[in-house]
Design a protein around this motif. Structure first.
Motif, PDB file in Angstrom:
ATOM      1  N   VAL A   1      -5.744   9.864  -5.831  1.00 14.32           N
ATOM      2  CA  VAL A   1      -4.604   9.164  -5.631  1.00 14.32           C
ATOM      3  C   VAL A   1      -4.103   9.301  -7.069  1.00 14.32           C
ATOM      4  O   VAL A   1      -4.983   9.499  -8.060  1.00 14.32           O
ATOM      5  CB  VAL A   1      -4.872   7.765  -5.267  1.00 14.32           C
ATOM      6  CG1 VAL A   1      -5.176   7.670  -3.893  1.00 14.32           C
ATOM      7  CG2 VAL A   1      -6.036   6.936  -6.143  1.00 14.32           C
ATOM      8  N   VAL A   2      -2.941   8.920  -7.422  1.00 14.79           N
ATOM      9  CA  VAL A   2      -2.201   9.204  -8.670  1.00 14.79           C
ATOM     10  C   VAL A   2      -1.895   7.608  -9.279  1.00 14.79           C
ATOM     11  O   VAL A   2      -1.134   7.056  -8.371  1.00 14.79           O
ATOM     12  CB  VAL A   2      -0.873   9.976  -8.728  1.00 14.79           C
ATOM     13  CG1 VAL A   2      -0.452   9.959 -10.095  1.00 14.79           C
ATOM     14  CG2 VAL A   2      -1.584  11.251  -8.107  1.00 14.79           C
ATOM     15  N   ILE A   3      -2.172   7.218 -10.229  1.00 17.67           N
ATOM     16  CA  ILE A   3      -1.881   5.712 -10.799  1.00 17.67           C
ATOM     17  C   ILE A   3      -0.213   5.568 -10.947  1.00 17.67           C
ATOM     18  O   ILE A   3       0.310   6.713 -11.522  1.00 17.67           O
ATOM     19  CB  ILE A   3      -2.588   5.518 -12.117  1.00 17.67           C
ATOM     20  CG1 ILE A   3      -4.158   5.526 -11.925  1.00 17.67           C
ATOM     21  CG2 ILE A   3      -2.130   4.175 -12.803  1.00 17.67           C
ATOM     22  CD1 ILE A   3      -4.905   4.916 -13.026  1.00 17.67           C
ATOM     23  N   GLY A   4       0.144   4.598 -10.359  1.00 20.08           N
ATOM     24  CA  GLY A   4       1.731   4.596 -10.466  1.00 20.08           C
ATOM     25  C   GLY A   4       2.355   5.265  -9.429  1.00 20.08           C
ATOM     26  O   GLY A   4       3.733   5.054  -9.267  1.00 20.08           O
ATOM     27  N   LYS A   5       1.800   5.808  -8.596  1.00 17.04           N
ATOM     28  CA  LYS A   5       2.341   6.441  -7.345  1.00 17.04           C
ATOM     29  C   LYS A   5       1.872   6.047  -6.081  1.00 17.04           C
ATOM     30  O   LYS A   5       2.758   5.718  -5.256  1.00 17.04           O
ATOM     31  CB  LYS A   5       2.140   8.218  -7.660  1.00 17.04           C
ATOM     32  CG  LYS A   5       2.874   9.011  -6.586  1.00 17.04           C
ATOM     33  CD  LYS A   5       2.726  10.553  -6.864  1.00 17.04           C
ATOM     34  CE  LYS A   5       3.444  11.399  -5.631  1.00 17.04           C
ATOM     35  NZ  LYS A   5       3.267  12.742  -6.058  1.00 17.04           N
ATOM     36  N   ASN A   6       0.405   6.352  -5.772  1.00 19.56           N
ATOM     37  CA  ASN A   6       0.015   5.961  -4.679  1.00 19.56           C
ATOM     38  C   ASN A   6      -1.499   5.273  -4.609  1.00 19.56           C
ATOM     39  O   ASN A   6      -2.623   5.820  -3.902  1.00 19.56           O
ATOM     40  CB  ASN A   6      -0.190   7.374  -3.549  1.00 19.56           C
ATOM     41  CG  ASN A   6      -0.980   8.523  -4.131  1.00 19.56           C
ATOM     42  OD1 ASN A   6      -1.357   8.331  -5.365  1.00 19.56           O
ATOM     43  ND2 ASN A   6      -1.317   9.271  -3.258  1.00 19.56           N
ATOM     44  N   ASN A   7      -1.614   4.746  -6.100  1.00 15.95           N
ATOM     45  CA  ASN A   7      -2.536   4.105  -5.994  1.00 15.95           C
ATOM     46  C   ASN A   7      -3.283   2.719  -5.587  1.00 15.95           C
ATOM     47  O   ASN A   7      -4.447   2.328  -5.581  1.00 15.95           O
ATOM     48  CB  ASN A   7      -3.139   3.949  -7.493  1.00 15.95           C
ATOM     49  CG  ASN A   7      -2.212   2.960  -8.095  1.00 15.95           C
ATOM     50  OD1 ASN A   7      -0.761   3.111  -7.982  1.00 15.95           O
ATOM     51  ND2 ASN A   7      -2.437   2.099  -9.161  1.00 15.95           N
ATOM     52  N   THR A   8      -2.335   2.315  -4.662  1.00 14.87           N
ATOM     53  CA  THR A   8      -2.544   1.011  -3.781  1.00 14.87           C
ATOM     54  C   THR A   8      -3.101   1.584  -2.298  1.00 14.87           C
ATOM     55  O   THR A   8      -2.336   2.172  -1.601  1.00 14.87           O
ATOM     56  CB  THR A   8      -1.624   0.079  -3.776  1.00 14.87           C
ATOM     57  OG1 THR A   8      -1.380  -0.467  -4.953  1.00 14.87           O
ATOM     58  CG2 THR A   8      -1.877  -1.039  -2.672  1.00 14.87           C
ATOM     59  N   VAL A   9      -4.390   1.602  -1.865  1.00 13.48           N
ATOM     60  CA  VAL A   9      -4.895   2.285  -0.730  1.00 13.48           C
ATOM     61  C   VAL A   9      -4.987   1.220  -0.007  1.00 13.48           C
ATOM     62  O   VAL A   9      -5.919  -0.008  -0.106  1.00 13.48           O
ATOM     63  CB  VAL A   9      -6.101   2.971  -0.975  1.00 13.48           C
ATOM     64  CG1 VAL A   9      -6.716   3.764   0.103  1.00 13.48           C
ATOM     65  CG2 VAL A   9      -5.784   4.202  -2.094  1.00 13.48           C
TER      66      VAL A   9
ATOM     67  N   PRO B   1       0.798  -1.267   0.008  1.00 12.56           N
ATOM     68  CA  PRO B   1       0.094  -0.016  -0.044  1.00 12.56           C
ATOM     69  C   PRO B   1       0.889   1.296  -0.094  1.00 12.56           C
ATOM     70  O   PRO B   1       1.928   1.250   0.643  1.00 12.56           O
ATOM     71  CB  PRO B   1      -0.855  -0.270   1.349  1.00 12.56           C
ATOM     72  CG  PRO B   1      -0.074  -0.877   2.124  1.00 12.56           C
ATOM     73  CD  PRO B   1       0.730  -1.991   1.252  1.00 12.56           C
ATOM     74  N   THR B   2       0.335   2.173  -0.713  1.00  8.64           N
ATOM     75  CA  THR B   2       1.076   3.517  -0.747  1.00  8.64           C
ATOM     76  C   THR B   2       0.184   4.713  -0.396  1.00  8.64           C
ATOM     77  O   THR B   2       0.513   5.874  -0.250  1.00  8.64           O
ATOM     78  CB  THR B   2       1.487   3.883  -2.334  1.00  8.64           C
ATOM     79  OG1 THR B   2       0.586   3.762  -3.046  1.00  8.64           O
ATOM     80  CG2 THR B   2       2.483   2.749  -2.855  1.00  8.64           C
ATOM     81  N   GLY B   3      -1.114   4.530  -0.413  1.00  5.38           N
ATOM     82  CA  GLY B   3      -2.072   5.400   0.638  1.00  5.38           C
ATOM     83  C   GLY B   3      -2.725   4.880   1.661  1.00  5.38           C
ATOM     84  O   GLY B   3      -3.066   3.599   1.737  1.00  5.38           O
ATOM     85  N   PHE B   4      -2.810   5.520   2.494  1.00  9.16           N
ATOM     86  CA  PHE B   4      -3.281   5.029   3.856  1.00  9.16           C
ATOM     87  C   PHE B   4      -4.486   5.831   4.626  1.00  9.16           C
ATOM     88  O   PHE B   4      -4.763   7.115   4.457  1.00  9.16           O
ATOM     89  CB  PHE B   4      -2.308   4.936   4.968  1.00  9.16           C
ATOM     90  CG  PHE B   4      -1.260   4.140   4.708  1.00  9.16           C
ATOM     91  CD1 PHE B   4      -1.164   2.803   4.836  1.00  9.16           C
ATOM     92  CD2 PHE B   4      -0.027   4.556   3.882  1.00  9.16           C
ATOM     93  CE1 PHE B   4      -0.095   1.839   4.641  1.00  9.16           C
ATOM     94  CE2 PHE B   4       1.180   3.915   3.679  1.00  9.16           C
ATOM     95  CZ  PHE B   4       0.966   2.346   3.906  1.00  9.16           C
ATOM     96  N   LEU B   5      -5.641   5.181   4.582  1.00 10.78           N
ATOM     97  CA  LEU B   5      -6.920   5.676   5.346  1.00 10.78           C
ATOM     98  C   LEU B   5      -7.135   4.936   6.364  1.00 10.78           C
ATOM     99  O   LEU B   5      -6.810   3.923   6.703  1.00 10.78           O
ATOM    100  CB  LEU B   5      -7.861   5.739   4.473  1.00 10.78           C
ATOM    101  CG  LEU B   5      -8.043   6.608   3.242  1.00 10.78           C
ATOM    102  CD1 LEU B   5      -7.094   5.733   2.045  1.00 10.78           C
ATOM    103  CD2 LEU B   5      -9.420   6.890   2.783  1.00 10.78           C
ATOM    104  N   THR B   6      -8.157   5.542   7.460  1.00  9.41           N
ATOM    105  CA  THR B   6      -8.589   5.061   8.746  1.00  9.41           C
ATOM    106  C   THR B   6      -9.787   5.180   8.830  1.00  9.41           C
ATOM    107  O   THR B   6     -10.383   6.184   8.430  1.00  9.41           O
ATOM    108  CB  THR B   6      -7.772   5.549   9.868  1.00  9.41           C
ATOM    109  OG1 THR B   6      -7.959   7.010  10.103  1.00  9.41           O
ATOM    110  CG2 THR B   6      -6.146   5.321   9.928  1.00  9.41           C
TER     111      THR B   6
END
Length: 222
Positions: A149-157, A120-125
């Protein structure tokens, strides 16, 4: 051959294997929020109990199966090599084949590093108290509530449930060509990950608390 130890090991193995099969068949089925569907033996599905109960069933039966595997050779070879009759030999052979099959299946089904998705590159709670709204119509439960989120940068949340109740992360709208996502029941301290690959705006909600738990993910390209 010590029959007492042997029979105890057989009993533990049956409990262990039975518990693992029950978890495999029923433990991963999420409850529907509106009353739930019939669960095991026709019982009503309770989202606050089923996930934790089956997890404990898996843990306890796993320890029982492990103890049974440890005691089995002690029961068979305590007083030297066994000299069983034909029926006993068939039963012991079947038991050994079953044991090897269970171990082999466990090794095959165990997740490997190559089978895991991207980290994961993006984190939510999910905020504490999300299951008990304060009365505000726009109460924030997923934090941040609106994310880009940006594809290829932080699109795995990755969402983390920091509440003391079960929640879900379930897509409500998806852009054309996108696949809907549904975490199922996420237990307290549990997580859910999803990789966004299609540009657009995704709205999602909690199936257990749809009246006030909702969020938005906007997916863009660099």
């Amino acid at each position: 051959m010590d029959k007492d130890i042997f029979y105890i090991s057989i009993f533990l193995l049956f409990i262990g294997i039975g518990g693992q099969i029950a978890w495999l068949l029923f433990g991963g089925i999420p409850c529907n929020p509106a009353g739930g569907n019939p669960y095991l033996f026709g019982a009503a599905c309770d989202p606050k109990a089923t996930i934790a109960s089956f997890q404990e069933l898996q843990n306890i039966s796993g320890y029982a199966m492990l103890l049974g595997f440890i005691l089995l050779p002690a029961g068979l070879f305590k007083d030297g090599l066994p000299n069983p009759g034909f029926t006993a030999r068939v039963f012991i052979g079947f038991l050994l084949i079953l044991s090897v099959g269970v171990v082999f299946t466990g090794v095959i089904l165990a997740p490997s590093a190559s089978s895991k998705g991207p980290p994961p590159t993006g984190f939510l709670t999910i905020l504490p108290g999300s299951a008990n709204p304060t009365g505000a119509a726009n109460q924030i439960t997923y934090s941040p509530q609106n994310v880009t989120v940006v594809i290829g940068k932080n699109n795995t949340v990755q969402w983390t449930n920091n509440d003391n109740a079960i929640h879900s992360v379930t897509s409500k709208t998806e852009p054309g060509g996108a696949v809907s996502f549904n975490s199922g029941a996420v237990s307290p301290k549990g997580t859910f990950e999803y990789t966004f690959t299609v540009v657009g705006i995704y709205t999602y909600y909690c199936t257990f608390h749809p009246g006030w738990m909702h969020g938005t993910i906007k997916v863009v390209t660099a």
